[in-house]
Write an enzyme that holds these catalytic residues in place. Structure first.
Site, mmCIF file in Angstrom:
data_model
loop_
_atom_site.group_PDB
_atom_site.id
_atom_site.type_symbol
_atom_site.label_atom_id
_atom_site.label_comp_id
_atom_site.label_asym_id
_atom_site.label_seq_id
_atom_site.Cartn_x
_atom_site.Cartn_y
_atom_site.Cartn_z
ATOM 1 N N SER A 117 -13.265 -7.492 16.383
ATOM 2 C CA SER A 117 -13.833 -7.037 15.116
ATOM 3 C C SER A 117 -14.251 -5.582 15.197
ATOM 4 C CB SER A 117 -15.052 -7.889 14.758
ATOM 5 O OG SER A 117 -15.745 -7.358 13.654
ATOM 6 N N TYR A 141 -23.151 -11.071 16.293
ATOM 7 C CA TYR A 141 -21.712 -11.267 16.078
ATOM 8 C C TYR A 141 -20.909 -10.152 16.742
ATOM 9 C CZ TYR A 141 -17.181 -11.072 13.787
ATOM 10 O OH TYR A 141 -15.839 -10.993 13.553
ATOM 11 N N LYS A 145 -18.309 -10.397 20.093
ATOM 12 C CA LYS A 145 -16.914 -9.980 20.112
ATOM 13 C C LYS A 145 -16.655 -8.972 21.233
ATOM 14 C CE LYS A 145 -14.944 -12.331 16.855
ATOM 15 N NZ LYS A 145 -13.792 -13.244 17.135
#
Length: 222
Positions: A117, A141, A145
């Site tokens: 991402s 998040y 990643k």
């Protein structure tokens, strides 16, 4: 030979499955349907319902379908929600990736495409984001990643001298929009465009956050 798509019943994964089929490759899907839909998996494509946290199931799927490579899309993708659910986010994205790598190693699968991402960059203070920018994720998040990328990199280093070293690439993208097939659409309750269309359908004005960006009307550009 086939390619396993983890999260292949999701919005992005289902598009990947169709692209593989169109390219003459044989996709296989594993998905726990926590956010995906079984109806998104095309007829005739093998579908294994289960979690990537189940190493035995992932390895069994790799072996039974003679998988040559994995496109790892499965994960928890909501940056805002990850702040409130960091442990869940790390379990799904970090431990999930570790389990996939372990299953691949045990089954002798050496090719991996990782759905990373642009969240690994955080909020850059430049107009153009390039791969050379520092990685400063601003949410669990984004951190999960980036750790996933580290896990993959380290496994590649560890297998570099093996007969079949891990070959991999990570894709850093965000705000995926549109549909390449009428049967596949974005059902996320958090993504930008579903929220915009939901508001329009209900006769509401879509809410745009921010009014001090360096743009003609002060709103941000995606």
């Amino acid at each position: 030979m086939s390619w396993l798509v983890t999260g292949g019943a999701g919005y992005i994964g289902a598009h990947i499955v169709r692209a593989l089929g169109a390219a003459g490759l044989s996709p296989v899907v594993i998905d726990d349907l926590s956010s995906g839909h079984a109806s998104f998996v095309p007829e005739g494509v093998p579908f294994v319902q289960g979690t990537i946290l189940d190493r035995a199931l992932v390895e069994q799927t790799l072996r039974e379908h003679d998988v040559e490579g994995v496109i790892h899309v499965a994960g928890f993708k909501y940056a805002g929600v990850s702040v409130k659910r960091p442990l869940h986010t790390y379990e799904q994205n970090v431990e999930g990736t570790r389990v996939v790598l372990q299953a691949m190693a045990d089954a002798g699968v050496d090719k991996l495409v990782f759905s990373s991402s642009a969240a690994v960059y955080g909020t850059p203070d430049v107009e153009l984001v390039t791969e050379d920018l520092p990685k400063r994720p601003a949410s669990p998040y984004g951190e999960s990643k980036l750790i996933g990328e580290w896990l993959i990199r380290d496994q590649a280093v560890a297998t570099a001298e093996d007969e079949r070293p891990l070959r991999h690439t990570s894709l850093r993208y965000f705000n995926v929009v549109g549909s390449g097939d009428l049967a596949v659409y974005d059902t996320s309750p958090h993504n930008l465009f579903p929220l915009v269309f939901e508001a329009l359908i209900e006769g509401r004005t879509p809410r745009i956050n921010g009014d001090d960006y360096a743009t003609p009307d002060g709103t941000n550009v995606r």
